[in-house]
Each structure stands twice: as C-alpha cells, then as structure tokens.
Motif scaffolding. Structure first.
Motif, mmCIF file in Angstrom:
data_model
loop_
_atom_site.group_PDB
_atom_site.id
_atom_site.type_symbol
_atom_site.label_atom_id
_atom_site.label_comp_id
_atom_site.label_asym_id
_atom_site.label_seq_id
_atom_site.Cartn_x
_atom_site.Cartn_y
_atom_site.Cartn_z
ATOM 1 N N ASP A 39 0.874 -1.181 0.000
ATOM 2 C CA ASP A 39 0.000 0.000 0.000
ATOM 3 C C ASP A 39 0.905 1.224 0.000
ATOM 4 O OD1 ASP A 39 -2.135 1.678 0.084
ATOM 5 O OD2 ASP A 39 -2.904 1.006 2.021
ATOM 6 N N THR A 129 -0.193 3.122 -6.253
ATOM 7 C CA THR A 129 -1.008 3.658 -5.165
ATOM 8 C C THR A 129 -1.210 5.153 -5.307
ATOM 9 O OG1 THR A 129 -0.306 1.883 -3.669
ATOM 10 C CG2 THR A 129 -1.182 3.876 -2.654
ATOM 11 N N THR A 132 -3.911 5.349 -8.173
ATOM 12 C CA THR A 132 -5.252 4.800 -7.925
ATOM 13 C C THR A 132 -5.784 5.066 -6.525
ATOM 14 O OG1 THR A 132 -4.422 2.663 -7.140
ATOM 15 C CG2 THR A 132 -4.779 2.902 -9.523
ATOM 16 N N LEU A 134 -5.126 3.020 -4.183
ATOM 17 C CA LEU A 134 -5.423 1.670 -3.714
ATOM 18 C C LEU A 134 -4.147 0.855 -3.530
ATOM 19 C CD1 LEU A 134 -8.400 0.900 -6.131
ATOM 20 C CD2 LEU A 134 -8.581 1.292 -3.656
ATOM 21 N N THR A 198 -7.381 -7.250 2.522
ATOM 22 C CA THR A 198 -8.458 -6.387 3.003
ATOM 23 C C THR A 198 -9.427 -6.041 1.874
ATOM 24 O OG1 THR A 198 -7.220 -4.386 2.470
ATOM 25 C CG2 THR A 198 -6.848 -5.360 4.664
ATOM 26 N N PRO A 199 -10.593 -5.465 2.218
ATOM 27 C CA PRO A 199 -11.490 -5.002 1.159
ATOM 28 C C PRO A 199 -10.830 -4.005 0.206
ATOM 29 C CG PRO A 199 -12.687 -5.121 3.230
ATOM 30 C CD PRO A 199 -11.245 -5.395 3.551
ATOM 31 N N ARG A 200 -9.973 -3.118 0.729
ATOM 32 C CA ARG A 200 -9.260 -2.171 -0.146
ATOM 33 C C ARG A 200 -8.287 -2.898 -1.063
ATOM 34 N NH1 ARG A 200 -5.680 1.093 1.706
ATOM 35 N NH2 ARG A 200 -5.756 2.525 -0.052
ATOM 36 N N ALA A 201 -7.654 -3.941 -0.534
ATOM 37 C CA ALA A 201 -6.732 -4.720 -1.368
ATOM 38 C C ALA A 201 -7.490 -5.384 -2.509
ATOM 39 C CB ALA A 201 -6.014 -5.764 -0.520
ATOM 40 N N GLN A 203 -10.197 -4.234 -3.882
ATOM 41 C CA GLN A 203 -10.502 -3.163 -4.835
ATOM 42 C C GLN A 203 -9.294 -2.886 -5.722
ATOM 43 O OE1 GLN A 203 -11.952 0.362 -2.835
ATOM 44 N NE2 GLN A 203 -13.396 -0.809 -1.602
ATOM 45 N N GLY A 204 -8.104 -2.913 -5.121
ATOM 46 C CA GLY A 204 -6.893 -2.695 -5.904
ATOM 47 C C GLY A 204 -6.666 -3.788 -6.924
#
Length: 226
Positions: A39, A129, A132, A134, A198-201, A203-204
């Motif tokens: 990240d 990162t 984006t 993300l 994670t949820p953000r990961a 999304q990435g």
C-alpha cells in the motif's frame, strides 16, 4: 511462478500464485484474508532508468514476473504516457541498462540493488497507489474450488499472522551473514509489504484486472473466494 506451474500440473492443491497467473485458471478460488500486497512503495518491484520517464523508448524486462510486467505496461500507458519497446532480459541491471533506456527488476535484484550514479529507481508499488489510491496485490493463495475448507483457510490465516509476528527473525535468517542486507530485509517485511487481503486490497486487485482488460492485455478477471 513456480507455485502456479505446480498448481497447473496438479502437483499441489493450493499455491501462493502471482495475481496474473490466477486468470489462467478462472474456476479456482482464493483464500480470503491473506495476500502479498503493498500500500505504497513496495521496494522490490521497480523501474531503473538514467532518463526522465518521458524519454524512455525501450525497457529491458525481467522475465521472472508476468504480474509486474503487466503492471508496468498499465503504468506506461495510463500514468507515464509512453509506448516503449519491451526487451526480455535476465535480471542484470548493468547489462539491461546497457541495452535499453530502462530496466524492470523484481524481487531481490530490485530490493538489494546497488544503484549506479545517475540512475533513478521508480517504485511501481508507489506509482500504482499514488495513481489509484489503492493497494496492489502481488500474489495470494489459490486453488481448485474443492481444495480448501474452513479449517484449511483458518490455518493459512493463522500462519500468516505468525509470520508477521516474527518478520525480523525471518529477515535475519534469509540474509544471515549479511548485516547490511538484514536491515533492508527487516524494513521490507515491516514497512513495505502487507499480508492482509483487506477489502481495499480487493478493490486494488480488481482495478488492476480492469485496467489490464481495458488495454486488451487480458480478457477479464473475477475473484472468487473459498
């Protein structure tokens, strides 16, 4: 990449596979909660060049990672605005820069590189990162849909947690006998890598697949979890 090959051969049931290799087996499932990601700066995936990025016309590409090579193609098209020639090459920075304007290195050659004077290291994790907002997911556990139950998933998650609690010991053992490299490896595992999916990961990862598809590099990409 070796894990992905073993999975394709049926030699293993689950493997820590590169993100791009997962698309070769669209019926496979992913273990939730665990990945190798970043990240921000990742330190071990980078473009090295003595030139301003806008002037890069050719890139020598370490053939070890399809995931990183495709990320670089996306960044060149979407962020850097260049269309370089791609030159496959073994990971030798001096030779690569002797033949091309820039060089893509991954893993130890990038992390521990002795950077020549005048050469800039452009961290692809940081670039992704910053562009984006993300994380980037480099690899994760995946396998046949019937290859893991709740007990297996829990065991892999617990193993990841245990490894994170002992990251300094892992780094020191990997670089035993090289104190300078041990310092770099400790910082790498502590600060540059993330191991929670994670949820953000997610999304990435989905953004990575989406961008690759928009450039015609892949035909699609949908993540299915156990």
């Amino acid at each position: 990449s070796v894990c992905a090959a073993l999975l394709a051969e049926g030699a293993i049931d689950l493997g820590m596979v590169p993100s791009i290799s997962y698309l070769d087996r669209p019926d496979d499932c992913v273990v939730p909660g665990v990945c190798i990601g970043s990240d921000g700066p990742v330190a071990s995936v980078a473009l090295f060049t003595p030139k301003p990025i806008a002037e890069v016309r050719s890139i020598a590409v370490d053939t070890s990672s399809r995931t990183s090579a495709m990320l670089l193609r996306i960044l060149c098209a979407r962020r850097f605005g260049i269309e370089p020639a791609w030159v496959p090459h073994e990971p030798d920075l001096d030779e690569m820069l002797g033949r091309s304007d820039a060089a893509l290195l991954i893993g130890d050659p990038a992390l521990f590189a002795m950077i020549p004077p005048g050469v800039r290291k452009i961290d692809l994790g940081a670039e992704w990162t910053e562009w984006t907002g993300l994380p980037f997911v480099w690899a994760f556990w995946a396998g046949r849909a019937d290859a893991a139950d709740g007990e297996v998933v829990a065991a892999l998650q617990e193993a990841a947690d245990l490894g994170m609690r002992h990251s300094d010991e892992v780094a020191d053992a990997y670089c035993v006998g090289y104190p300078r490299l041990q310092v770099v490896a400790r910082a790498y595992l502590r600060r540059h890598l993330m191991f929670q999916f994670t949820p953000r990961a997610l999304q990435g990862l989905e953004a990575y697949y989406r961008e690759a598809a928009s450039l015609g590099l892949i035909t699609g990409g949908q993540v299915r979890f156990f």
